[in-house]
Design a protein around this motif. Structure first.
Motif, PDB file in Angstrom:
ATOM      1  N   ARG A 129       5.519 -23.132  27.791  1.00  4.99           N
ATOM      2  CA  ARG A 129       5.706 -22.129  28.847  1.00  4.99           C
ATOM      3  C   ARG A 129       6.652 -22.640  29.931  1.00  4.99           C
ATOM      4  N   TYR A 130       6.455 -23.868  30.385  1.00  5.35           N
ATOM      5  CA  TYR A 130       7.331 -24.411  31.425  1.00  5.35           C
ATOM      6  C   TYR A 130       8.740 -24.615  30.878  1.00  5.35           C
ATOM      7  N   SER A 131       8.843 -24.974  29.595  1.00  2.62           N
ATOM      8  CA  SER A 131      10.146 -25.137  28.962  1.00  2.62           C
ATOM      9  C   SER A 131      10.942 -23.845  29.037  1.00  2.62           C
ATOM     10  N   PHE A 132      10.294 -22.725  28.735  1.00  2.00           N
ATOM     11  CA  PHE A 132      10.970 -21.428  28.762  1.00  2.00           C
ATOM     12  C   PHE A 132      11.338 -21.025  30.189  1.00  2.00           C
ATOM     13  N   LEU A 133      10.430 -21.244  31.144  1.00  2.00           N
ATOM     14  CA  LEU A 133      10.706 -20.887  32.538  1.00  2.00           C
ATOM     15  C   LEU A 133      11.828 -21.748  33.111  1.00  2.00           C
ATOM     16  N   LEU A 134      11.807 -23.035  32.779  1.00  2.00           N
ATOM     17  CA  LEU A 134      12.810 -23.968  33.301  1.00  2.00           C
ATOM     18  C   LEU A 134      14.205 -23.640  32.776  1.00  2.00           C
ATOM     19  N   ALA A 135      14.271 -23.074  31.581  1.00  3.79           N
ATOM     20  CA  ALA A 135      15.571 -22.786  30.970  1.00  3.79           C
ATOM     21  C   ALA A 135      16.288 -21.611  31.630  1.00  3.79           C
ATOM     22  N   ILE A 136      15.544 -20.735  32.287  1.00  5.86           N
ATOM     23  CA  ILE A 136      16.131 -19.496  32.812  1.00  5.86           C
ATOM     24  C   ILE A 136      17.317 -19.743  33.753  1.00  5.86           C
ATOM     25  N   PRO A 137      17.146 -20.489  34.862  1.00  8.46           N
ATOM     26  CA  PRO A 137      18.294 -20.665  35.763  1.00  8.46           C
ATOM     27  C   PRO A 137      19.443 -21.427  35.117  1.00  8.46           C
ATOM     28  N   ALA A 138      19.117 -22.431  34.292  1.00 10.16           N
ATOM     29  CA  ALA A 138      20.163 -23.245  33.664  1.00 10.16           C
ATOM     30  C   ALA A 138      20.998 -22.422  32.694  1.00 10.16           C
ATOM     31  N   VAL A 139      20.339 -21.647  31.842  1.00 10.73           N
ATOM     32  CA  VAL A 139      21.055 -20.872  30.829  1.00 10.73           C
ATOM     33  C   VAL A 139      21.848 -19.730  31.452  1.00 10.73           C
ATOM     34  N   LEU A 140      21.246 -19.029  32.411  1.00 14.97           N
ATOM     35  CA  LEU A 140      21.958 -17.920  33.049  1.00 14.97           C
ATOM     36  C   LEU A 140      23.163 -18.427  33.840  1.00 14.97           C
ATOM     37  N   ALA A 141      23.009 -19.563  34.502  1.00 18.88           N
ATOM     38  CA  ALA A 141      24.122 -20.130  35.264  1.00 18.88           C
ATOM     39  C   ALA A 141      25.230 -20.594  34.321  1.00 18.88           C
ATOM     40  N   SER A 142      24.840 -21.217  33.201  1.00 21.89           N
ATOM     41  CA  SER A 142      25.817 -21.687  32.223  1.00 21.89           C
ATOM     42  C   SER A 142      26.577 -20.509  31.613  1.00 21.89           C
ATOM     43  N   GLY A 143      25.833 -19.447  31.267  1.00 19.02           N
ATOM     44  CA  GLY A 143      26.474 -18.265  30.693  1.00 19.02           C
ATOM     45  C   GLY A 143      27.443 -17.619  31.657  1.00 19.02           C
ATOM     46  N   ALA A 144      27.040 -17.524  32.928  1.00 20.77           N
ATOM     47  CA  ALA A 144      27.908 -16.927  33.946  1.00 20.77           C
ATOM     48  C   ALA A 144      29.161 -17.775  34.148  1.00 20.77           C
ATOM     49  N   PHE A 145      28.978 -19.096  34.123  1.00 24.60           N
ATOM     50  CA  PHE A 145      30.095 -20.018  34.299  1.00 24.60           C
ATOM     51  C   PHE A 145      31.101 -19.878  33.158  1.00 24.60           C
ATOM     52  N   GLU A 146      30.599 -19.690  31.946  1.00 24.28           N
ATOM     53  CA  GLU A 146      31.469 -19.603  30.772  1.00 24.28           C
ATOM     54  C   GLU A 146      32.097 -18.218  30.610  1.00 24.28           C
ATOM     55  N   LEU A 147      31.620 -17.225  31.350  1.00 30.07           N
ATOM     56  CA  LEU A 147      32.200 -15.889  31.245  1.00 30.07           C
ATOM     57  C   LEU A 147      33.692 -15.875  31.579  1.00 30.07           C
ATOM     58  N   LYS A 148      34.127 -16.823  32.390  1.00 31.35           N
ATOM     59  CA  LYS A 148      35.539 -16.876  32.752  1.00 31.35           C
ATOM     60  C   LYS A 148      36.408 -17.169  31.532  1.00 31.35           C
ATOM     61  N   ASP A 149      35.851 -17.956  30.558  1.00 35.17           N
ATOM     62  CA  ASP A 149      36.611 -18.237  29.341  1.00 35.17           C
ATOM     63  C   ASP A 149      36.799 -16.981  28.509  1.00 35.17           C
ATOM     64  N   ALA A 150      35.776 -16.113  28.529  1.00 37.04           N
ATOM     65  CA  ALA A 150      35.903 -14.847  27.818  1.00 37.04           C
ATOM     66  C   ALA A 150      36.997 -14.004  28.466  1.00 37.04           C
ATOM     67  N   GLY A 151      37.047 -14.036  29.793  1.00 33.16           N
ATOM     68  CA  GLY A 151      38.055 -13.275  30.506  1.00 33.16           C
ATOM     69  C   GLY A 151      39.461 -13.812  30.287  1.00 33.16           C
ATOM     70  N   GLU A 152      39.567 -15.124  30.000  1.00 32.26           N
ATOM     71  CA  GLU A 152      40.870 -15.738  29.771  1.00 32.26           C
ATOM     72  C   GLU A 152      41.296 -15.658  28.310  1.00 32.26           C
ATOM     73  N   GLY A 153      40.456 -15.002  27.492  1.00 32.68           N
ATOM     74  CA  GLY A 153      40.825 -14.810  26.093  1.00 32.68           C
ATOM     75  C   GLY A 153      40.328 -15.874  25.150  1.00 32.68           C
ATOM     76  N   HIS A 154      39.502 -16.815  25.637  1.00 40.19           N
ATOM     77  CA  HIS A 154      38.989 -17.879  24.789  1.00 40.19           C
ATOM     78  C   HIS A 154      37.816 -17.402  23.928  1.00 40.19           C
ATOM     79  N   VAL A 155      37.251 -16.269  24.281  1.00 41.14           N
ATOM     80  CA  VAL A 155      36.145 -15.690  23.520  1.00 41.14           C
ATOM     81  C   VAL A 155      36.430 -14.206  23.334  1.00 41.14           C
ATOM     82  N   SER A 156      36.202 -13.691  22.145  1.00 40.09           N
ATOM     83  CA  SER A 156      36.419 -12.266  21.886  1.00 40.09           C
ATOM     84  C   SER A 156      35.288 -11.459  22.510  1.00 40.09           C
ATOM     85  N   TRP A 157      35.623 -10.540  23.417  1.00 36.74           N
ATOM     86  CA  TRP A 157      34.603  -9.799  24.163  1.00 36.74           C
ATOM     87  C   TRP A 157      33.675  -9.008  23.256  1.00 36.74           C
ATOM     88  N   GLY A 158      34.238  -8.155  22.403  1.00 33.05           N
ATOM     89  CA  GLY A 158      33.416  -7.270  21.585  1.00 33.05           C
ATOM     90  C   GLY A 158      32.407  -7.997  20.713  1.00 33.05           C
TER      91      GLY A 158
END
Length: 290
Positions: free
Chosen positions: A200-229
């Motif tokens: 349970r704590y493992s899942f709760l602890l992952a929330i801020p880390a994973v969401l922050a990491s995903g948001a940080f990497e969204l810029k690569d999608a915007g720069e064309g490094h990841v296919s949006w669709g």
């Protein structure tokens, strides 16, 4: 990346994110075995937003209670001893190690850490660690031979020291093959927590880390490094599959051990070493294509 690839990778992400077998390793291996390009760390981080959304919904009552208590504790001193308010602080504290180390070793995470030989090593080593932790937990719960049953800790006994240890265990998952849930659950079991509390704590602890990491990497999608669709499609697939896996896993660990995952990790690691050693797979399969 094709739509078919995104479907398969989304399924893999959803199936493996919450099991102690490493979703990042399985995304990397799926691409290598299929002869596809390595989806990359950015794709992995973004699709994890889907699985973490599943966590937010599954644990919505716990999360709402923790957030509410934490905010009230900022102005109400009497709330600072409340367990939910303390959990809010512990999740923040436990998220610091992965945030600092993730930024520090970003280049290694996206490059050398994705070597299949390193992934094979971490699959085996962390599998053995999980096995040892699970056996110790089982011995405490059953009493073992000529031993009294030992009471294991719940999350109400979680403090700053243990919260930081959990955090450093989670940070180890920056290396593909370690597994975020595997590392934090192993750490929790070795510190004397119950299987349910550790998960349970493992899942709760992952929330801020994973969401922050995903948001940080969204810029690569915007720069064309990841296919949006395809990436959005894979994220949606990962959400639905991930939710089903959480529900199953939380029931599974109340009565079963982690040993099936241990055997799987070790066997997969050995198979990977054999395939790389025989030249069937290149340790850097798919990397050059980005």
């Amino acid at each position: 990346m094709s739509w078919f690839e995104s479907l398969i990778l989304g399924l893999v992400q959803g199936l493996t994110e919450f099991l102690p077998i490493s979703s990042s390793a399985h995304l990397r291996l799926t691409a290598a075995f299929a002869g596809w390009h390595d989806p990359g760390a950015a794709f992995t981080a973004i699709t994890q937003i889907g699985t973490e959304t599943a966590v937010l919904i599954y644990f919505r009552k716990d999360i709402a209670r923790i957030i509410s208590a934490w905010f009230r504790s900022l102005t109400d001193k009497t709330m600072r001893g409340d367990h939910d308010a303390q959990m809010g602080w512990l999740v923040i504290i436990g998220s610091i190690p992965i945030g600092v180390l993730g930024v520090t070793f970003k280049d290694q995470i996206e490059g050398p850490f994705r070597d299949l030989r390193l992934i094979a090593t971490t699959l085996i080593v962390m599998g053995i660690v999980l096995g040892i932790a699970d056996r110790l937990a089982a011995r405490d719960e059953t009493g073992g031979r000529h031993r009294a049953v030992k009471e294991r800790k719940t999350l109400k006994e979680l403090g700053v020291k243990d919260g930081l240890i959990y955090g450093f265990c989670q940070a180890m998952a920056l290396i593909p093959g370690v597994s975020r849930s595997g590392a934090t659950i192993s750490g929790g079991l070795l510190m004397g927590y119950t299987r349910e509390a550790a998960a349970r704590y493992s899942f709760l602890l992952a929330i801020p880390a994973v969401l922050a990491s995903g948001a940080f990497e969204l810029k690569d999608a915007g720069e064309g490094h990841v296919s949006w669709g395809p990436t959005i499609f894979a994220t949606i697939v990962a959400f639905f599959v991930g939710y089903a896996v959480i529900a199953w896993f939380m029931k599974f660990i109340t009565t079963k051990s982690f040993m099936p995952f241990v055997y799987y990790r070790v066997l997969l690691g050995i198979l990977l070493f054999v395939l790389v050693g025989m030249g069937v797979l290149s340790p850097h399969a798919g990397e050059s294509a980005g």
